[in-house]
Design an enzyme around this catalytic site. Structure first.
Site, short mmCIF file in Angstrom:
data_model
loop_
_atom_site.label_atom_id
_atom_site.label_comp_id
_atom_site.label_asym_id
_atom_site.label_seq_id
_atom_site.Cartn_x
_atom_site.Cartn_y
_atom_site.Cartn_z
N THR A 1 43.48 69.95 57.38
CA THR A 1 45.06 70.46 57.47
C THR A 1 45.68 70.15 58.66
OG1 THR A 1 44.28 72.65 58.50
CG2 THR A 1 44.43 72.58 56.12
N ARG B 1 52.14 72.48 63.62
CA ARG B 1 52.26 71.50 62.54
C ARG B 1 50.94 71.24 61.66
NH1 ARG B 1 53.86 66.14 63.41
NH2 ARG B 1 52.46 66.31 65.48
N ASN B 2 50.10 72.37 61.96
CA ASN B 2 48.59 72.37 61.27
C ASN B 2 49.26 73.18 59.81
OD1 ASN B 2 46.20 73.24 60.42
ND2 ASN B 2 45.46 72.33 62.05
N ALA B 3 48.61 72.70 58.82
CA ALA B 3 48.80 73.27 57.72
C ALA B 3 47.95 74.33 57.11
CB ALA B 3 49.08 72.19 56.49
N PHE B 4 46.99 74.52 58.04
CA PHE B 4 46.17 75.59 57.51
C PHE B 4 46.79 77.16 57.19
CE2 PHE B 4 43.21 79.24 58.25
CZ PHE B 4 42.14 78.79 57.22
#
Length: 176
Positions: free
Chosen positions: A151, A44-47
């Site tokens: 992120t 779920r990290n947006a990076f």
């Protein structure tokens, strides 16, 4: 359980190429990243979704392909903290007395093209300013710095679209 909580966690080496112009700094990899041995490994990290959109990296690209794409765009990736004790993944749980930072003097000497440091969130910026910046020599101390929203899925104050909009400024720094 006490031994697991006090376990020293060690970050990864930098992802960097000879043409690096922008250095993106996180604080310290979370548990999912450490298990996978990959930067920003939490699903779920947006990076990676954000950088993928900005730089045209296909969502199905492997980790190696993503890193190669960053290098190809002049982006280096690293963390401020080299090692620390931290139960779990949250930056707030980092035990300050255990923090060891990476050797940024040597990094900048080896990567003289870096003109911008971008912090992925507030902890990376705070730790850099507190623990790294005072020990840097000129001209490394004068490299431009900018904080962007984290992120991390733990940073839920902004939606994905808002984070992506803020991270779009990365394209400007790459064009300099």
């Amino acid at each position: 359980m006490g031994t697991i909580e006090s376990e020293l966690k060690t970050a990864f080496p930098p992802v960097v190429g000879p043409a690096a112009r922008v250095l993106i700094l996180g604080s310290m990899p979370g548990e999912a990243s450490l298990r996978q041995q990959q930067y920003y490994g939490h699903p779920r990290n947006a990076f990676w979704p954000i950088l993928g959109e900005l730089l045209g990296i296909p969502p199905q690209a492997s980790y190696a392909e993503r890193c190669a794409a960053l290098v190809g765009h002049g982006i280096a990736l690293w963390d401020v903290i080299a090692a620390c004790e931290r139960p779990g993944s949250l930056d707030q749980a980092i035990r300050p007395e255990t923090v060891r930072v990476n050797d940024f003097g040597a990094f900048f000497d080896a990567s003289p093209g870096i003109v911008q440091v971008v912090f992925n969130g507030g902890t990376a910026e705070r730790e850099y300013r507190r623990r790294v910046l005072p020990g840097l020599k000129l001209p490394h101390r004068e490299i431009a710095r900018h904080r962007l929203p984290s992120t991390s899925p733990a940073h839920a104050a902004l939606r994905f679209e808002q984070k992506r909009a803020a991270w779009r400024s990365l394209l400007d720094w790459l064009a300099v």
